[in-house]
Design an enzyme around this catalytic site. Structure first.
Site, short mmCIF file in Angstrom:
data_model
loop_
_atom_site.label_atom_id
_atom_site.label_comp_id
_atom_site.label_asym_id
_atom_site.label_seq_id
_atom_site.Cartn_x
_atom_site.Cartn_y
_atom_site.Cartn_z
N SER A 45 -58.65 -20.59 -121.26
CA SER A 45 -59.18 -20.55 -119.89
C SER A 45 -58.52 -19.43 -119.10
CB SER A 45 -58.94 -21.89 -119.19
OG SER A 45 -59.22 -21.74 -117.81
N HIS B 6 -63.15 -19.39 -121.74
CA HIS B 6 -63.57 -20.38 -120.74
C HIS B 6 -63.37 -19.80 -119.33
CE1 HIS B 6 -64.21 -24.62 -119.49
NE2 HIS B 6 -63.28 -24.40 -118.58
N ASP C 51 -63.65 -20.58 -115.35
CA ASP C 51 -63.75 -21.65 -114.35
C ASP C 51 -64.28 -21.10 -113.03
OD1 ASP C 51 -62.73 -24.03 -115.70
OD2 ASP C 51 -60.85 -22.91 -115.85
N MET D 97 -65.27 -21.95 -109.38
CA MET D 97 -65.02 -23.00 -108.37
C MET D 97 -65.46 -22.49 -107.00
SD MET D 97 -61.26 -24.34 -109.43
CE MET D 97 -60.71 -24.44 -111.15
N HIS E 138 -67.78 -22.74 -116.84
CA HIS E 138 -67.63 -24.11 -116.36
C HIS E 138 -67.81 -24.08 -114.84
CE1 HIS E 138 -64.57 -27.67 -115.77
NE2 HIS E 138 -65.80 -28.01 -115.43
N MET F 235 -67.82 -25.52 -111.46
CA MET F 235 -67.36 -26.61 -110.59
C MET F 235 -67.84 -26.28 -109.19
SD MET F 235 -63.62 -26.98 -112.34
CE MET F 235 -63.81 -25.39 -113.13
N MET G 256 -63.63 -33.93 -118.89
CA MET G 256 -62.47 -33.47 -118.10
C MET G 256 -61.29 -34.42 -118.33
SD MET G 256 -63.23 -30.65 -116.66
CE MET G 256 -61.65 -30.52 -115.83
N GLY H 140 -52.77 -26.28 -115.20
CA GLY H 140 -51.39 -26.75 -115.28
C GLY H 140 -51.15 -28.20 -114.91
N ASP I 6 -61.16 -30.51 -121.54
CA ASP I 6 -60.63 -29.51 -120.62
C ASP I 6 -59.61 -30.14 -119.68
OD1 ASP I 6 -60.23 -27.36 -118.94
OD2 ASP I 6 -62.25 -27.38 -118.08
N GLY J 238 -54.97 -29.91 -119.44
CA GLY J 238 -53.72 -30.41 -119.97
C GLY J 238 -53.59 -30.35 -121.48
N GLY K 187 -55.64 -23.50 -120.85
CA GLY K 187 -55.29 -22.44 -119.90
C GLY K 187 -53.83 -22.08 -119.97
C1 DX5 Z 1 -59.39 -27.18 -114.31
C2 DX5 Z 1 -60.14 -26.22 -115.18
C3 DX5 Z 1 -59.48 -25.96 -116.48
C4 DX5 Z 1 -58.13 -25.32 -116.40
C5 DX5 Z 1 -57.30 -25.94 -117.50
O1 DX5 Z 1 -60.22 -27.62 -113.29
O2 DX5 Z 1 -61.44 -26.71 -115.46
O3 DX5 Z 1 -60.34 -25.19 -117.33
O4 DX5 Z 1 -58.12 -23.94 -116.58
O5 DX5 Z 1 -56.00 -25.50 -117.37
P1 DX5 Z 1 -54.81 -26.18 -118.21
O6 DX5 Z 1 -55.16 -25.95 -119.66
O7 DX5 Z 1 -53.61 -25.43 -117.77
O8 DX5 Z 1 -54.80 -27.62 -117.86
ZN ZN Z 2 -62.61 -25.62 -116.99
#
Ligand code: DX5
Ligand code: ZN
Length: 222
Positions: free
Chosen positions: A5, A28, A30, A32, A61, A63, A132, A140, A170, A172, A192
């Site tokens: 990500s 990936h 994101d 937002m 993705h 959001m 999710m 993070g 997706d 953690g 990520g």
């Molecule tokens: C969170 C995102 C993830 C994020 C994951 O809303 O959708 O894709 O980048 O990041 P890590 O892998 O650090 O949890």
């Molecule tokens: Zn994501």
């Protein structure tokens, strides 16, 4: 499949950050909007530029609110997969048709507290299910193992022929959590901070994949 990500990458050097993970299956992205989630990241112009800058298939993705209006544009931009949130889509069946007609795989995502049961019928029209494992909005965060029940259910529905989706997770995902996700039946792992926070992102991708392959080796053998 491993999908690094870029949320955890350096946004001023996105081409170099894509080049840093040559073994990635998908990249990936994101998106937002500051409404569906509190955070604001990037949009279509950046995805179009990234598409020109890398050969790695993009996994967008979204959001965002009103994905019915915006998602097909990300497919037209050349993304391999475009995922919308079940909680935000107005007409998810029409939306999957629109995304596919624009040339991408169609993905549906559920937040940690959204039950899978409510979306199983709709998922028959989708190619990807993104489970999710954190509240969407930020990288993070800590992995939520309770969502693995949804992964196990989805895996069963796919293995018995009731659904035909790539099961993606997706949030953690790291060396500490990828094995339990693989054992539950995940096909595609978004990571990520575990990739871009590592000293060597390329090696981090390979290490995560090796670990997932080993952990899932017993699956499908009865
Ligand atoms: C969170 C995102 C993830 C994020 C994951 O809303 O959708 O894709 O980048 O990041 P890590 O892998 O650090 O949890
Ligand atoms: Zn994501």
């Amino acid at each position: 499949m491993i999908a690094p990500s870029i949320l955890s990458a350096d946004f001023a050097r996105l081409k170099e950050e894509a080049d840093a993970v040559p073994g990635a299956d998908w990249l990936h992205v994101d998106v937002m909007d500051g409404h569906f989630v509190p955070n604001l990241t990037l949009g279509l112009p950046v995805v179009e530029a990234l598409e020109r800058a890398t050969d790695i298939p993009l996994d967008c993705h979204l959001m965002i609110n009103d994905p019915d209006r915006w998602a097909p544009g990300y497919a037209e931009a050349g993304s391999r997969n475009v995922t919308v949130h079940a909680e935000a889509a107005h007409d998810p069946r029409k939306l999957s048709r629109d995304i596919r007609a624009a040339g991408a795989l169609a993905g549906l995502s559920v937040k940690p507290r959204t039950p899978l049961e409510d979306w199983v019928e709709v998922l028959r029209d989708y190619d990807t299910l993104l489970v999710m494992s954190v509240e969407p909005g930020f990288g993070g965060q800590k992995f939520m193992p309770e969502v693995l029940d949804k992964v196990r259910t989805a895996r069963r529905l796919v293995d018995t022929g009731h659904l035909n989706v790539i099961v993606e997770i997706d949030g953690g995902i790291s060396r500490d959590t990828i094995e339990q996700a693989a054992e539950a039946g995940v096909d595609c792992f978004v990571a990520g901070s575990a990739v871009y926070g590592a000293d060597d992102p390329e090696r981090a991708v390979e290490a995560l994949r090796d670990q997932a392959v080993r952990a899932s080796a017993h699956l499908g053998q009865g």
